[in-house]
Motif scaffolding. Structure first.
Motif, PDB file in Angstrom:
ATOM      1  N   ARG A   1      67.249 -30.778  40.534  1.00  0.00           N
ATOM      2  CA  ARG A   1      66.226 -31.382  39.942  1.00  0.00           C
ATOM      3  C   ARG A   1      65.070 -30.238  40.058  1.00  0.00           C
ATOM      4  N   ARG A   2      64.975 -29.289  40.674  1.00  0.00           N
ATOM      5  CA  ARG A   2      63.762 -28.239  40.744  1.00  0.00           C
ATOM      6  C   ARG A   2      63.897 -27.543  39.715  1.00  0.00           C
ATOM      7  N   HIS A   3      65.330 -27.373  39.183  1.00  0.00           N
ATOM      8  CA  HIS A   3      65.475 -26.537  37.760  1.00  0.00           C
ATOM      9  C   HIS A   3      64.985 -27.256  36.535  1.00  0.00           C
ATOM     10  N   LEU A   4      64.676 -28.588  36.779  1.00  0.00           N
ATOM     11  CA  LEU A   4      63.957 -29.187  35.613  1.00  0.00           C
ATOM     12  C   LEU A   4      62.718 -29.637  35.766  1.00  0.00           C
ATOM     13  N   GLN A   5      61.914 -28.672  36.568  1.00  0.00           N
ATOM     14  CA  GLN A   5      60.370 -29.016  37.005  1.00  0.00           C
ATOM     15  C   GLN A   5      59.656 -27.662  36.359  1.00  0.00           C
ATOM     16  N   TYR A   6      58.315 -27.720  36.367  1.00  0.00           N
ATOM     17  CA  TYR A   6      57.659 -26.813  35.902  1.00  0.00           C
ATOM     18  C   TYR A   6      57.739 -25.744  37.019  1.00  0.00           C
ATOM     19  N   ALA A   7      57.740 -24.331  36.570  1.00  0.00           N
ATOM     20  CA  ALA A   7      57.894 -23.073  37.599  1.00  0.00           C
ATOM     21  C   ALA A   7      56.824 -22.068  37.315  1.00  0.00           C
TER      22      ALA A   7
ATOM     23  N   THR B   1      60.210 -15.617  26.712  1.00  0.00           N
ATOM     24  CA  THR B   1      60.911 -16.589  25.952  1.00  0.00           C
ATOM     25  C   THR B   1      61.547 -15.656  24.731  1.00  0.00           C
ATOM     26  N   GLY B   2      62.425 -14.835  24.889  1.00  0.00           N
ATOM     27  CA  GLY B   2      62.867 -13.951  23.982  1.00  0.00           C
ATOM     28  C   GLY B   2      62.060 -12.653  24.257  1.00  0.00           C
ATOM     29  N   SER B   3      62.694 -11.440  23.932  1.00  0.00           N
ATOM     30  CA  SER B   3      61.716 -10.262  23.769  1.00  0.00           C
ATOM     31  C   SER B   3      60.785 -10.270  23.049  1.00  0.00           C
ATOM     32  N   GLN B   4      61.013 -11.190  21.875  1.00  0.00           N
ATOM     33  CA  GLN B   4      59.938 -11.287  20.725  1.00  0.00           C
ATOM     34  C   GLN B   4      58.581 -11.909  21.505  1.00  0.00           C
ATOM     35  N   GLN B   5      58.723 -12.723  22.272  1.00  0.00           N
ATOM     36  CA  GLN B   5      57.460 -13.282  22.917  1.00  0.00           C
ATOM     37  C   GLN B   5      56.875 -12.076  23.739  1.00  0.00           C
TER      38      GLN B   5
ATOM     39  N   LEU C   1      65.618 -15.612  26.279  1.00  0.00           N
ATOM     40  CA  LEU C   1      65.405 -15.173  27.270  1.00  0.00           C
ATOM     41  C   LEU C   1      65.259 -13.443  27.393  1.00  0.00           C
ATOM     42  N   GLY C   2      64.109 -13.248  27.719  1.00  0.00           N
ATOM     43  CA  GLY C   2      63.805 -11.721  27.478  1.00  0.00           C
ATOM     44  C   GLY C   2      63.075 -11.405  28.879  1.00  0.00           C
ATOM     45  N   TRP C   3      62.397 -10.077  28.896  1.00  0.00           N
ATOM     46  CA  TRP C   3      61.388  -9.792  29.792  1.00  0.00           C
ATOM     47  C   TRP C   3      60.818  -8.371  29.585  1.00  0.00           C
ATOM     48  N   VAL C   4      59.755  -8.375  30.008  1.00  0.00           N
ATOM     49  CA  VAL C   4      58.822  -7.084  29.944  1.00  0.00           C
ATOM     50  C   VAL C   4      58.588  -6.396  31.232  1.00  0.00           C
TER      51      VAL C   4
ATOM     52  N   ASP D   1      52.719 -20.571  26.887  1.00  0.00           N
ATOM     53  CA  ASP D   1      53.628 -21.820  26.989  1.00  0.00           C
ATOM     54  C   ASP D   1      53.964 -21.981  28.568  1.00  0.00           C
ATOM     55  N   LEU D   2      52.954 -21.495  29.200  1.00  0.00           N
ATOM     56  CA  LEU D   2      53.065 -21.550  30.847  1.00  0.00           C
ATOM     57  C   LEU D   2      54.034 -20.983  31.505  1.00  0.00           C
ATOM     58  N   HIS D   3      55.107 -21.351  30.948  1.00  0.00           N
ATOM     59  CA  HIS D   3      56.508 -20.613  31.611  1.00  0.00           C
ATOM     60  C   HIS D   3      57.708 -20.851  30.615  1.00  0.00           C
ATOM     61  N   THR D   4      58.790 -19.619  30.727  1.00  0.00           N
ATOM     62  CA  THR D   4      59.765 -19.907  29.779  1.00  0.00           C
ATOM     63  C   THR D   4      60.876 -20.806  30.514  1.00  0.00           C
ATOM     64  N   SER D   5      61.504 -21.559  29.810  1.00  0.00           N
ATOM     65  CA  SER D   5      62.482 -22.782  30.365  1.00  0.00           C
ATOM     66  C   SER D   5      63.113 -22.556  31.794  1.00  0.00           C
TER      67      SER D   5
END
Length: 382
Positions: free
Chosen positions: A58-64, A96-100, A232-235, A253-257
């Motif tokens: 359930r922690r993977h459904l929580q804010y992060a 959220t994607g490298s576009q973000q 999913l992306g990263w910088v 967006d606070l954080h990615t999914s």
């Protein structure tokens, strides 16, 4: 009324074309889409099941945390280090994607009116991002970077050094070293966008610009090596910019999914990613070869095109005064699609160009698509 900042931002012709070609009979070379049959569906399904089936699922459904899943960042950092770019988990911000990542960089670094230098032609969604930020975009001609740096004093240089979208070209190691030195000397940030770097089909990898360069932000993505639907992306961020990018991410967006990050981490931990990428490389190399082999018959005499060492695209230029956008209706009527080249230019466009993506279809489908495209490209108007 829409905000004024949207006035100068054109709609993406690739996104628009995806809606137009949503017919099974159309062979589309328009979108830069990975082959869906090569997605690791079973592996990703198992990864989501694993992270939700544990006692603390359930922690993977929580804010992060805004910075991203620690396990995912560590796994990505280890892979980047193994590929020659020394990276720690703390160096990475998951996006959220490298576009973000581009959007966050623009928010953190670029005020309205800031100057951004780009290759010509370049990735059109990057142009949209910088236009939305209110930037002034200048283009860098071949061997003209130092002059652009002196005359326009850009705050940022945007590059796709490996198998660039849209041209498929790759910058040499010597050119990368020159760019890194010049931009460092002029105090210019560099964005090294690298979504295609692992999709190499021949030749040896070229070291990233970000190697030993503290003014280079390196962008990566799971879209081309796993699945774009993960978003999913990263910088990889220089330490000086990390706080500003984190605040920009919080505001966005606070954080990615959380669940997608956890599943991606589990997938990486349980998958032979090198083997998976070799499968992609083999399949896409065959598809590139099929498109390049068909080009002399499809394109009119006097045309030129790129033969990329990797990635997803080849760039075709037709001879004479022609606007490839005017050929698109005939192509669609012939159940084949491409992207006209003009939107990839920040300056005066070369309207005789077009982009073709070879990754989505099988070699036989590519051969048939090029057969359909040939009569369109060789019309009397050309």
């Amino acid at each position: 009324m829409p905000a004024l900042r949207l006035a100068g931002v054109a709609s993406s012709p690739v996104r628009d074309l995806l809606a137009l070609v949503d017919r099974p009979e159309v062979i589309s070379f328009a979108g830069g889409l990975p082959a869906p049959e090569l997605f690791d569906l079973d592996g990703l399904r198992a990864a989501f099941d694993r992270v939700l089936s544990t006692a603390d699922g359930r922690r993977h459904l929580q804010y992060a945390p805004t910075e991203g899943n620690p396990d995912l960042r560590a796994l990505v950092a280890a892979r980047m280090t193994a590929r020659g770019l020394d990276t720690g988990a703390a160096d990475l911000l998951v996006t959220t994607g490298s576009q973000q990542a581009l959007t966050l960089i623009a928010a953190a670094l670029l005020d309205p009116g800031a100057v951004v230098a780009v290759e010509e032609p370049t990735y059109l969604a990057a142009l949209q991002c910088f236009q939305l930020a209110g930037c002034r975009i200048v283009t860098v001609p071949p061997d003209g970077l130092e002059q652009v740096l002196r005359e326009h004093r850009p705050q940022l240089l945007y590059l796709v050094p490996n198998f660039a979208n849209p041209t498929g070209r790759t910058l040499t190691a010597e050119r990368r070293a020159e760019i890194a030195a010049l931009t460092a000397a002029h105090g210019v940030w560099v964005v090294e966008d690298d979504p295609y770097g692992e999709l190499r089909y021949r030749g040896e990898p070229v070291p990233p610009l970000a190697t030993d360069a503290e003014h280079v932000l390196h962008l990566g993505s799971f879209s081309k090596i796993a699945a774009p639907g993960l978003r999913l992306g990263w910088v990889r961020t220089p330490a000086a910019l990390r706080p500003a990018l984190t605040v920009a991410k919080q505001a966005a967006d606070l954080h990615t999914s959380t669940i997608d990050q956890a599943a991606a981490a589990s997938w990486l931990a349980h998958t032979d990613l090198d083997a998976h990428i070799k499968t992609l490389q083999h399949a896409y190399a065959e598809r590139r070869d099929a498109m390049i082999a068909a080009m002399p018959l499809a394109a009119p005499a006097g045309s030129t095109w790129t033969d990329p060492d990797g990635g997803m695209f080849t760039w075709l230029r037709l001879p004479g005064p022609v606007d490839t956008a005017s050929l698109l209706p005939a192509a669609l009527a012939n159940d084949v699609a491409f992207v006209p080249g003009a939107p990839f230019y920040a300056g005066r466009p070369d309207t005789a160009t077009l982009r073709l993506s070879f990754t989505t279809h099988t070699p036989d489908e590519i051969t048939e698509g090029m057969r359909r495209l040939g009569p369109v490209l060789r019309t009397p108007a050309v």
